[in-house]
Design a protein around this motif. Structure first.
Motif, mmCIF file in Angstrom:
data_model
loop_
_atom_site.group_PDB
_atom_site.id
_atom_site.type_symbol
_atom_site.label_atom_id
_atom_site.label_comp_id
_atom_site.label_asym_id
_atom_site.label_seq_id
_atom_site.Cartn_x
_atom_site.Cartn_y
_atom_site.Cartn_z
ATOM 1 N N HIS A 1 59.079 -18.430 45.868
ATOM 2 C CA HIS A 1 59.371 -19.869 45.865
ATOM 3 C C HIS A 1 58.189 -20.803 45.884
ATOM 4 C CE1 HIS A 1 64.001 -19.789 45.671
ATOM 5 N NE2 HIS A 1 63.648 -18.640 46.619
ATOM 6 N N SER B 1 59.620 -19.830 58.405
ATOM 7 C CA SER B 1 60.677 -19.504 59.173
ATOM 8 C C SER B 1 60.698 -20.130 60.625
ATOM 9 C CB SER B 1 60.989 -18.015 59.560
ATOM 10 O OG SER B 1 59.888 -17.413 60.074
ATOM 11 N N LEU C 1 57.969 -15.511 50.847
ATOM 12 C CA LEU C 1 59.410 -15.427 51.141
ATOM 13 C C LEU C 1 59.840 -14.965 49.628
ATOM 14 C CD1 LEU C 1 60.742 -18.297 53.087
ATOM 15 C CD2 LEU C 1 60.553 -15.845 53.696
ATOM 16 N N GLN D 1 69.390 -20.846 46.481
ATOM 17 C CA GLN D 1 69.016 -22.187 47.177
ATOM 18 C C GLN D 1 69.660 -22.347 48.585
ATOM 19 O OE1 GLN D 1 66.660 -24.477 45.866
ATOM 20 N NE2 GLN D 1 66.392 -22.551 44.819
ATOM 21 N N LEU E 1 67.950 -19.945 51.154
ATOM 22 C CA LEU E 1 66.703 -20.787 51.466
ATOM 23 C C LEU E 1 66.741 -22.004 52.227
ATOM 24 C CD1 LEU E 1 63.554 -20.290 50.996
ATOM 25 C CD2 LEU E 1 63.825 -21.665 48.725
#
Length: 258
Positions: free
Chosen positions: A81, A167, A196, A201, A204
């Protein structure tokens, strides 16, 4: 064919063709060998995100006469992403070098005019060659040829890739003691960062919402998050700046876990 309004942002990335075909006059039509429809001087361009959707391509390139689309497999390159927020509120796809990766993609061929028009729709990306990422691509339909990576383009994020450092656990430990905040204009190349992988979505947003600075903006249902970000340019910029810290350089590479 559906319209762009039918492609809800929380469901990104949207469906792409599973069969070869040609996009003609805004309609995708299956074709046994779309390579025959390549326009004179056409340039091969890999689609790894929304550009793999015929609906998106038809919207972006309404004047295109014919665009061949062919399922293909990307080697040594994976999809993650981009570390920015799209205007519709989703976190878009972006490629990165990854040893051992094998990634399904869609290969298109565009005329010079269509390619220039598509470039104009991608302000957050730069068009590079597949060779720049050290990758290669094989075609579907049982074709044996392998296009020269120097003759195949794809769009690489100008912002870098969202990394595992975003994260909650990693970001809190790795960035707590930083004295200078990255200015947010591209990847900062944080040591040990790895992208990642591309994911829905909702997954995430849920992962990133555990980050204290992002909890208020990315909490809630995927539809609520996309609507919140789409309606607030300042919020999109705030999220982008946070994601830019620890973002990965797409050329830095990694290794597939497969």
């Amino acid at each position: 064919m559906s319209s762009l309004a039918d492609l809800v942002p929380e469901e990104y990335p949207w469906a792409c063709p599973r069969v070869a075909g040609v996009l003609r006059a805004g309609r995708f039509v299956p074709h046994p060998d779309p390579v025959r429809e390549v326009p004179p001087g056409g340039r091969a361009v890999l689609a790894v995100g929304s550009n793999a959707s015929p609906t998106v391509l038809a919207t972006k390139l309404p004047r295109a006469s014919a665009i061949p689309l062919l399922p293909a497999e990307l080697h040594e390159v994976a999809i993650g992403h981009s570390a920015h927020v799209s205007r519709r509120g989703y976190l878009a796809a972006a490629p990165y070098a990854c040893r051992g990766a094998r990634t399904p993609v869609v290969l298109t061929w565009l005329s010079a005019d269509d390619l220039a028009a598509l470039d104009a729709t991608e302000p957050n990306y730069e068009r590079i060659t597949l060779a720049d990422l050290g990758g290669s691509v094989t075609l579907a339909l049982g074709r044996s040829e392998m296009p020269d990576p120097r003759e195949v383009d794809l769009y690489s994020s100008r912002h870098g890739l969202i990394s595992h450092l975003h994260s909650p656990e990693q970001h809190n430990s790795d960035h707590r003691d930083r004295d200078v905040e990255h200015d947010g204009h591209g990847p900062d190349g944080a040591p040990g960062a790895h992208p990642l992988p591309l994911m829905p979505q909702g997954e995430l947003f849920a992962l990133l919402a555990g980050h204290g600075e992002l909890a208020a903006l990315l909490g809630g249902s995927p539809a609520q998050v996309c609507a919140r970000l789409a309606g607030d340019p300042a919020a999109r910029e705030h999220v982008r700046r946070i994601l830019s810290r620890g973002a990965c350089d797409p050329r830095a590479g990694g290794a597939s876990e497969a």
